[in-house]
Design a protein around this motif. Sequence first.
Motif, short mmCIF file in Angstrom:
data_model
loop_
_atom_site.label_atom_id
_atom_site.label_comp_id
_atom_site.label_asym_id
_atom_site.label_seq_id
_atom_site.Cartn_x
_atom_site.Cartn_y
_atom_site.Cartn_z
N LYS A 1 -4.83 8.78 -11.52
CA LYS A 1 -4.69 8.33 -10.12
C LYS A 1 -5.66 7.22 -9.79
O LYS A 1 -5.38 6.35 -8.97
CB LYS A 1 -4.93 9.51 -9.18
N ARG B 1 1.32 7.04 -6.62
CA ARG B 1 0.07 7.78 -6.85
C ARG B 1 0.28 9.28 -6.61
O ARG B 1 -0.27 10.12 -7.33
CB ARG B 1 -1.01 7.22 -5.93
N ARG B 2 1.08 9.60 -5.60
CA ARG B 2 1.34 11.01 -5.29
C ARG B 2 2.12 11.70 -6.40
O ARG B 2 2.11 12.93 -6.51
CB ARG B 2 2.09 11.14 -3.95
N ASN C 1 0.78 4.16 -2.94
CA ASN C 1 0.49 5.56 -2.61
C ASN C 1 1.65 6.49 -2.99
O ASN C 1 1.42 7.65 -3.37
CB ASN C 1 0.18 5.69 -1.12
N LYS D 1 0.82 -1.21 0.00
CA LYS D 1 0.00 0.00 0.00
C LYS D 1 0.86 1.27 0.00
O LYS D 1 0.55 2.25 -0.69
CB LYS D 1 -0.93 -0.01 1.21
N LYS D 2 1.94 1.27 0.75
CA LYS D 2 2.81 2.44 0.79
C LYS D 2 3.42 2.73 -0.57
O LYS D 2 3.51 3.89 -0.99
CB LYS D 2 3.92 2.24 1.84
N SER E 1 -5.86 2.97 -7.36
CA SER E 1 -6.70 3.06 -6.16
C SER E 1 -7.42 1.73 -5.95
O SER E 1 -7.40 0.86 -6.82
CB SER E 1 -7.72 4.20 -6.31
#
Length: 378
Positions: free
Chosen positions: A57, A10-11, A7, A3-4, A61
Amino acid sequence: MNKKEVNEIRRQLTPDRGLKKIYGCYVNTKKEIISYIEESLSLMPEFEAQKFSSLLKKCLSGVLGKNLIDIVFSTQQVADSEEHRLLTALRTSSLQDREARDAFYQKVIDSLEMDGSNYLVLLAADTYDVPTRGKDDEVMEDASDTVFTYFVCCVCPVKDGKEELGYYAGDNEFHSCIPTQIVGAPELGFLFPAFDDRAANIYNALFYSKNPAQLHQEFIDAVFCTEPPVSALEQKEIFEDVLSSSLEEDCSFQVVQSVHEQIRELITQHAETKNPEPLELSVREVSGILHNCGVPEERVEVFQEKCSEGFGEAASLNPNNIIDSKKFEIKTPQVKISVDPEFSYLVETRIIDGRKYILIPSDEGVEINGVKVTTDSQ
């Protein structure tokens, strides 16, 4: 990817970070390209740039193992295969290779079925200087020893707008108006290569599906040419079938209730630890749960064999896919009862006057169609 890591990438997908230029094509229901996109986000209005950023993005997700699925390439594919060469050409050229883009578009168009909708294929590339993490897991923005070159793809349905009432300033009146074409949220997409251990893994891609039950296998076959991943819905159906067929008469209400409660507790504990790695259960661990429920050894062995047949040898099970941790539902041919999973332990079975019953406490707060009622025996 955990997950990290998802993300973190994604950022990057914002106009003020890694997202500088977008490419794409607009395809109609006849599988014809209507128009191409090749635009710098810095040259378009901020609102539009943010909209494109938001669409890209979206394909990073959802839940790992459910909406986000690992696509694994074989060693042979990475060494020499048409599909991996094409993805690599797109990546290494940062999508600037027009021939590679056209070949990719055609591959998508020839394979993809979008239920009679026009659709938009969007592509964006980035070269990310991966910041080093200190011992305390803090990001050191000014320190980097890894560069991650990647691209993201998403496929969005485009549909006719619905007639609405709109204000016309010149007439100072309200009239009906219809937006011509509206881009919807992505149905599917992917990241290539995967960002594993905060570095490029060319043996993997991360695939996104808005609907976990519909993975668009035709797209996966054409673009990745890999073994089809088992969807979340299929995993749940396989697990339910294996459980009932292997336990047979030992597949009692109490056993299934206990299996659900114990797996749900593992999911809750994992969430509380904030561990970025997805939770996985081995078949042996699930077998241990069955042992704890009093299931005979011979039935547990059958369960293990059927799991190997259904999920593959040495398979790991995603708990979020094999049970619905947010629902505990009991059905008979005539009645359906939904119980908050947190209180599923309150439900019990009993034989009264020779008849089987499923019982739930009804001390207070009982309602029927919104009407508060009493349940005192008459």
